[in-house]
Structure formats: structure tokens, C-alpha cells
Design a protein around this motif. Sequence first.
Motif, short mmCIF file in Angstrom:
data_model
loop_
_atom_site.label_atom_id
_atom_site.label_comp_id
_atom_site.label_asym_id
_atom_site.label_seq_id
_atom_site.Cartn_x
_atom_site.Cartn_y
_atom_site.Cartn_z
N ASN A 24 19.83 54.83 19.87
CA ASN A 24 20.98 54.73 20.77
C ASN A 24 20.71 53.58 21.75
N GLU A 25 21.06 52.39 21.34
CA GLU A 25 20.73 51.23 22.16
C GLU A 25 21.84 50.88 23.15
N GLN A 26 22.44 51.90 23.72
CA GLN A 26 23.48 51.65 24.70
C GLN A 26 22.87 51.26 26.04
N VAL A 27 23.64 50.57 26.83
CA VAL A 27 23.22 50.22 28.17
C VAL A 27 23.90 51.21 29.11
N VAL A 28 23.07 51.83 29.97
CA VAL A 28 23.61 52.79 30.93
C VAL A 28 23.45 52.24 32.33
N THR A 29 24.38 52.60 33.19
CA THR A 29 24.34 52.16 34.58
C THR A 29 23.80 53.30 35.42
N ILE A 30 22.76 53.01 36.18
CA ILE A 30 22.15 54.00 37.06
C ILE A 30 22.36 53.54 38.49
N SER A 31 22.99 54.40 39.28
CA SER A 31 23.23 54.10 40.68
C SER A 31 22.24 54.91 41.51
N TYR A 32 21.49 54.26 42.35
CA TYR A 32 20.62 54.95 43.28
C TYR A 32 21.05 54.58 44.69
N PHE A 33 20.33 55.02 45.68
CA PHE A 33 20.80 54.98 47.07
C PHE A 33 21.35 53.62 47.52
N ILE A 34 20.60 52.57 47.31
CA ILE A 34 21.03 51.28 47.87
C ILE A 34 21.35 50.24 46.82
N ALA A 35 21.18 50.59 45.56
CA ALA A 35 21.41 49.59 44.53
C ALA A 35 21.94 50.26 43.25
N GLN A 36 22.12 49.43 42.28
CA GLN A 36 22.62 49.90 40.99
C GLN A 36 21.98 49.03 39.92
N GLY A 37 21.64 49.62 38.81
CA GLY A 37 21.02 48.84 37.74
C GLY A 37 21.52 49.26 36.38
N GLU A 38 21.44 48.35 35.45
CA GLU A 38 21.80 48.64 34.07
C GLU A 38 20.54 48.59 33.23
N PHE A 39 20.29 49.68 32.51
CA PHE A 39 19.08 49.80 31.71
C PHE A 39 19.45 50.28 30.32
N ARG A 40 18.58 50.00 29.37
CA ARG A 40 18.79 50.53 28.01
C ARG A 40 18.44 52.01 28.00
N LEU A 41 19.15 52.77 27.19
CA LEU A 41 18.99 54.21 27.12
C LEU A 41 17.56 54.64 26.76
N PRO A 42 16.85 53.99 25.81
CA PRO A 42 15.49 54.43 25.51
C PRO A 42 14.55 54.33 26.71
N ILE A 43 14.73 53.30 27.52
CA ILE A 43 13.88 53.13 28.70
C ILE A 43 14.16 54.25 29.69
N VAL A 44 15.42 54.55 29.90
CA VAL A 44 15.78 55.62 30.85
C VAL A 44 15.23 56.96 30.38
N LEU A 45 15.38 57.26 29.10
CA LEU A 45 14.87 58.53 28.57
C LEU A 45 13.35 58.62 28.71
N ALA A 46 12.66 57.55 28.38
CA ALA A 46 11.20 57.56 28.47
C ALA A 46 10.73 57.73 29.91
N VAL A 47 11.35 57.02 30.83
CA VAL A 47 10.94 57.10 32.24
C VAL A 47 11.23 58.49 32.81
N VAL A 48 12.40 59.03 32.53
CA VAL A 48 12.75 60.35 33.04
C VAL A 48 11.83 61.42 32.46
N PHE A 49 11.54 61.35 31.17
CA PHE A 49 10.64 62.31 30.56
C PHE A 49 9.25 62.20 31.17
N LEU A 50 8.75 60.99 31.33
CA LEU A 50 7.41 60.79 31.88
C LEU A 50 7.31 61.26 33.32
N VAL A 51 8.31 60.95 34.12
CA VAL A 51 8.29 61.38 35.53
C VAL A 51 8.35 62.91 35.61
#
Length: 95
Positions: A24-51
Amino acid sequence: MKSFIITVLVALFFFLALIFGARNEQVVTISYFIAQGEFRLPIVLAVVFLVGFLISWMFAMYHIGKLKLMLHTANKKNQRLENKKDSSLVPEIDV
């Protein structure tokens, strides 16, 4: 041995999350407190799982350490009471 099996299972789940994300090579937008970023879905899944794994591991180590400390103090108290009991059971012989 038990901890090794658990580690292998966690690594397997992490690997499966990466494979799922790679398909699933979609790009997802993640909004956090002061900024916003666009990341690939595999990176987001890996980081969230690891954290999540690291946070869970820290809580588990805290509770395991607390239980080991309580066990150590209980064993010390038990040993002290056994020594006191043994010394009171030995009859004193006056010669």
C-alpha cells in the motif's frame, strides 16, 4: 527461551506490517500540533508499531523491576526470620 519466542513473534509482526505497508504505497497526511507532513504508509505503520512496542516494553520493564524488587525484599525478610527461628531453636548448653 520464552523471551526469545516473544521477540521472534514481535519481529514477525513488524515484518508483516512492513510487507502490508509495502503493498500500500499511498501517501498519508499526518497533522501534528504545529506542523503537517506527508509520509508513505509503510513508514507510518512501521513507526507507529515500533513506538507502541517500545512504550509497552518500558511499562512492562518497570512493573517487572518493581515485582523483582518486592520479591528480593520478601526473600531477605524471609531469610532473616528463618535465621532468627533457627537460632531460637538451638538449645544452649552450659558446661
